[in-house]
Scaffold this motif. Sequence first.
Motif, PDB file in Angstrom:
ATOM      1  N   GLN A  78       0.835  -1.204   0.000  1.00 39.47           N
ATOM      2  CA  GLN A  78       0.000   0.000   0.000  1.00 39.47           C
ATOM      3  C   GLN A  78       0.868   1.253   0.000  1.00 39.47           C
ATOM      4  O   GLN A  78       0.584   2.220  -0.697  1.00 39.47           O
ATOM      5  CB  GLN A  78      -0.948  -0.004   1.199  1.00 39.47           C
ATOM      6  CG  GLN A  78      -2.021  -1.064   1.110  1.00 39.47           C
ATOM      7  CD  GLN A  78      -2.835  -1.188   2.390  1.00 39.47           C
ATOM      8  OE1 GLN A  78      -2.473  -0.670   3.437  1.00 39.47           O
ATOM      9  NE2 GLN A  78      -3.950  -1.901   2.303  1.00 39.47           N
ATOM     10  N   THR A  79       1.941   1.226   0.774  1.00 41.23           N
ATOM     11  CA  THR A  79       2.886   2.350   0.789  1.00 41.23           C
ATOM     12  C   THR A  79       3.546   2.493  -0.578  1.00 41.23           C
ATOM     13  O   THR A  79       3.705   3.605  -1.084  1.00 41.23           O
ATOM     14  CB  THR A  79       3.957   2.140   1.874  1.00 41.23           C
ATOM     15  OG1 THR A  79       3.304   2.024   3.140  1.00 41.23           O
ATOM     16  CG2 THR A  79       4.946   3.289   1.913  1.00 41.23           C
ATOM     17  N   GLY A  80       3.923   1.369  -1.185  1.00 39.80           N
ATOM     18  CA  GLY A  80       4.514   1.390  -2.521  1.00 39.80           C
ATOM     19  C   GLY A  80       3.557   1.973  -3.542  1.00 39.80           C
ATOM     20  O   GLY A  80       3.958   2.750  -4.413  1.00 39.80           O
ATOM     21  N   PHE A  81       2.271   1.613  -3.436  1.00 41.52           N
ATOM     22  CA  PHE A  81       1.269   2.149  -4.348  1.00 41.52           C
ATOM     23  C   PHE A  81       1.180   3.671  -4.207  1.00 41.52           C
ATOM     24  O   PHE A  81       1.174   4.403  -5.198  1.00 41.52           O
ATOM     25  CB  PHE A  81      -0.103   1.518  -4.092  1.00 41.52           C
ATOM     26  CG  PHE A  81      -1.181   2.087  -4.974  1.00 41.52           C
ATOM     27  CD1 PHE A  81      -1.367   1.590  -6.257  1.00 41.52           C
ATOM     28  CD2 PHE A  81      -1.988   3.124  -4.543  1.00 41.52           C
ATOM     29  CE1 PHE A  81      -2.348   2.125  -7.090  1.00 41.52           C
ATOM     30  CE2 PHE A  81      -2.967   3.660  -5.358  1.00 41.52           C
ATOM     31  CZ  PHE A  81      -3.147   3.163  -6.642  1.00 41.52           C
ATOM     32  N   ALA A  82       1.117   4.151  -2.968  1.00 45.36           N
ATOM     33  CA  ALA A  82       1.012   5.601  -2.720  1.00 45.36           C
ATOM     34  C   ALA A  82       2.208   6.340  -3.315  1.00 45.36           C
ATOM     35  O   ALA A  82       2.050   7.393  -3.945  1.00 45.36           O
ATOM     36  CB  ALA A  82       0.895   5.874  -1.223  1.00 45.36           C
ATOM     37  N   ASN A  83       3.408   5.784  -3.145  1.00 43.95           N
ATOM     38  CA  ASN A  83       4.604   6.417  -3.717  1.00 43.95           C
ATOM     39  C   ASN A  83       4.566   6.379  -5.245  1.00 43.95           C
ATOM     40  O   ASN A  83       4.920   7.360  -5.903  1.00 43.95           O
ATOM     41  CB  ASN A  83       5.871   5.733  -3.203  1.00 43.95           C
ATOM     42  CG  ASN A  83       6.144   6.039  -1.756  1.00 43.95           C
ATOM     43  OD1 ASN A  83       5.732   7.065  -1.232  1.00 43.95           O
ATOM     44  ND2 ASN A  83       6.827   5.130  -1.077  1.00 43.95           N
ATOM     45  N   GLY A  84       4.150   5.254  -5.799  1.00 44.69           N
ATOM     46  CA  GLY A  84       4.060   5.132  -7.248  1.00 44.69           C
ATOM     47  C   GLY A  84       3.064   6.101  -7.851  1.00 44.69           C
ATOM     48  O   GLY A  84       3.303   6.684  -8.914  1.00 44.69           O
ATOM     49  N   ALA A  85       1.948   6.305  -7.177  1.00 48.07           N
ATOM     50  CA  ALA A  85       0.924   7.229  -7.665  1.00 48.07           C
ATOM     51  C   ALA A  85       1.430   8.670  -7.687  1.00 48.07           C
ATOM     52  O   ALA A  85       0.883   9.515  -8.391  1.00 48.07           O
ATOM     53  CB  ALA A  85      -0.333   7.119  -6.801  1.00 48.07           C
ATOM     54  N   LYS A  86       2.507   8.942  -6.947  1.00 51.67           N
ATOM     55  CA  LYS A  86       3.138  10.269  -6.953  1.00 51.67           C
ATOM     56  C   LYS A  86       4.265  10.358  -7.986  1.00 51.67           C
ATOM     57  O   LYS A  86       4.926  11.379  -8.097  1.00 51.67           O
ATOM     58  CB  LYS A  86       3.708  10.583  -5.573  1.00 51.67           C
ATOM     59  CG  LYS A  86       2.665  10.698  -4.489  1.00 51.67           C
ATOM     60  CD  LYS A  86       3.334  10.878  -3.142  1.00 51.67           C
ATOM     61  CE  LYS A  86       2.333  10.771  -2.018  1.00 51.67           C
ATOM     62  NZ  LYS A  86       2.998  10.723  -0.700  1.00 51.67           N
ATOM     63  N   GLY A  87       4.519   9.246  -8.702  1.00 51.31           N
ATOM     64  CA  GLY A  87       5.553   9.251  -9.731  1.00 51.31           C
ATOM     65  C   GLY A  87       6.898   8.735  -9.273  1.00 51.31           C
ATOM     66  O   GLY A  87       7.906   8.936  -9.954  1.00 51.31           O
ATOM     67  N   LEU A  88       6.956   8.040  -8.137  1.00 52.52           N
ATOM     68  CA  LEU A  88       8.221   7.494  -7.647  1.00 52.52           C
ATOM     69  C   LEU A  88       8.262   5.992  -7.910  1.00 52.52           C
ATOM     70  O   LEU A  88       7.543   5.220  -7.279  1.00 52.52           O
ATOM     71  CB  LEU A  88       8.381   7.762  -6.151  1.00 52.52           C
ATOM     72  CG  LEU A  88       9.684   7.280  -5.523  1.00 52.52           C
ATOM     73  CD1 LEU A  88      10.892   7.975  -6.161  1.00 52.52           C
ATOM     74  CD2 LEU A  88       9.677   7.537  -4.020  1.00 52.52           C
ATOM     75  N   LEU A  89       9.077   5.585  -8.865  1.00 54.63           N
ATOM     76  CA  LEU A  89       9.256   4.185  -9.211  1.00 54.63           C
ATOM     77  C   LEU A  89      10.317   3.599  -8.297  1.00 54.63           C
ATOM     78  O   LEU A  89      11.445   4.075  -8.259  1.00 54.63           O
ATOM     79  CB  LEU A  89       9.669   4.050 -10.677  1.00 54.63           C
ATOM     80  CG  LEU A  89      10.004   2.659 -11.183  1.00 54.63           C
ATOM     81  CD1 LEU A  89       8.815   1.717 -11.024  1.00 54.63           C
ATOM     82  CD2 LEU A  89      10.454   2.719 -12.634  1.00 54.63           C
ATOM     83  N   GLN A  90       9.935   2.582  -7.528  1.00 55.82           N
ATOM     84  CA  GLN A  90      10.852   1.951  -6.586  1.00 55.82           C
ATOM     85  C   GLN A  90      11.109   0.517  -7.023  1.00 55.82           C
ATOM     86  O   GLN A  90      10.177  -0.210  -7.353  1.00 55.82           O
ATOM     87  CB  GLN A  90      10.251   1.967  -5.177  1.00 55.82           C
ATOM     88  CG  GLN A  90      10.030   3.377  -4.675  1.00 55.82           C
ATOM     89  CD  GLN A  90       9.234   3.423  -3.387  1.00 55.82           C
ATOM     90  OE1 GLN A  90       8.160   2.861  -3.303  1.00 55.82           O
ATOM     91  NE2 GLN A  90       9.779   4.107  -2.398  1.00 55.82           N
ATOM     92  N   GLY A  91      12.369   0.120  -7.004  1.00 51.57           N
ATOM     93  CA  GLY A  91      12.733  -1.212  -7.451  1.00 51.57           C
ATOM     94  C   GLY A  91      13.113  -2.142  -6.326  1.00 51.57           C
ATOM     95  O   GLY A  91      13.392  -1.711  -5.207  1.00 51.57           O
ATOM     96  N   GLU A  92      13.126  -3.428  -6.642  1.00 54.38           N
ATOM     97  CA  GLU A  92      13.541  -4.444  -5.674  1.00 54.38           C
ATOM     98  C   GLU A  92      15.007  -4.283  -5.298  1.00 54.38           C
ATOM     99  O   GLU A  92      15.415  -4.676  -4.220  1.00 54.38           O
ATOM    100  CB  GLU A  92      13.346  -5.843  -6.266  1.00 54.38           C
ATOM    101  CG  GLU A  92      11.939  -6.302  -6.301  1.00 54.38           C
ATOM    102  CD  GLU A  92      11.843  -7.790  -6.633  1.00 54.38           C
ATOM    103  OE1 GLU A  92      11.001  -8.430  -6.011  1.00 54.38           O
ATOM    104  OE2 GLU A  92      12.584  -8.286  -7.489  1.00 54.38           O
ATOM    105  N   ASN A  93      15.777  -3.723  -6.185  1.00 54.37           N
ATOM    106  CA  ASN A  93      17.208  -3.585  -5.977  1.00 54.37           C
ATOM    107  C   ASN A  93      17.589  -2.350  -5.163  1.00 54.37           C
ATOM    108  O   ASN A  93      18.744  -2.001  -5.070  1.00 54.37           O
ATOM    109  CB  ASN A  93      17.928  -3.569  -7.322  1.00 54.37           C
ATOM    110  CG  ASN A  93      17.398  -2.490  -8.260  1.00 54.37           C
ATOM    111  OD1 ASN A  93      16.495  -1.724  -7.901  1.00 54.37           O
ATOM    112  ND2 ASN A  93      17.928  -2.447  -9.462  1.00 54.37           N
TER     113      ASN A  93
END
Length: 152
Positions: free
Chosen positions: A108-123
């Motif tokens: 859910q936190t990842g979704f919120a960040n992604g919706a703001k344009g922040l792409l986060q990777g596993e690495n």
Amino acid sequence: MHRSLPAAALCAALLAAGGAAHANKYLDAMKEQLGSSGQADAGSASGGGAAALASGLGLSMPAMGNSTLGNAAGVIQYCVKNNYLSAASANSVKDRLLGMVTGQKPQQTGFANGAKGLLQGENGKSLNMKNLSSKLKEKACDYVLKNATSLL
């Protein structure tokens, strides 16, 4: 020597001398060359052309995987909202991703960040899409959609 510095310098010179049309032709040629030379991001299951273009311009696309499904769904929402992806093609992928991660707090936190344009990777890498040009945002959105589809 990193190849992106001369490429960026040449692109800037083309913009100054001949305008955006010359620079865009150069970027397209560079994209084809990088895409065919196998220099796509190693963490990419698909979408190598977008990763190669971004890499050629000094960007590194974060690797996507099962732990980043929520973030990918958020980024897809960001891309649709900002007209970098078609809602018709992207919303079903986003909805399927969300169905896989419902109720998981980190997702859910990842979704919120992604919706703001922040792409986060596993690495551990991340990419703030707000800092990219429109052309690179479009390529990054294509990268996310292609990789997210392969994770379903």
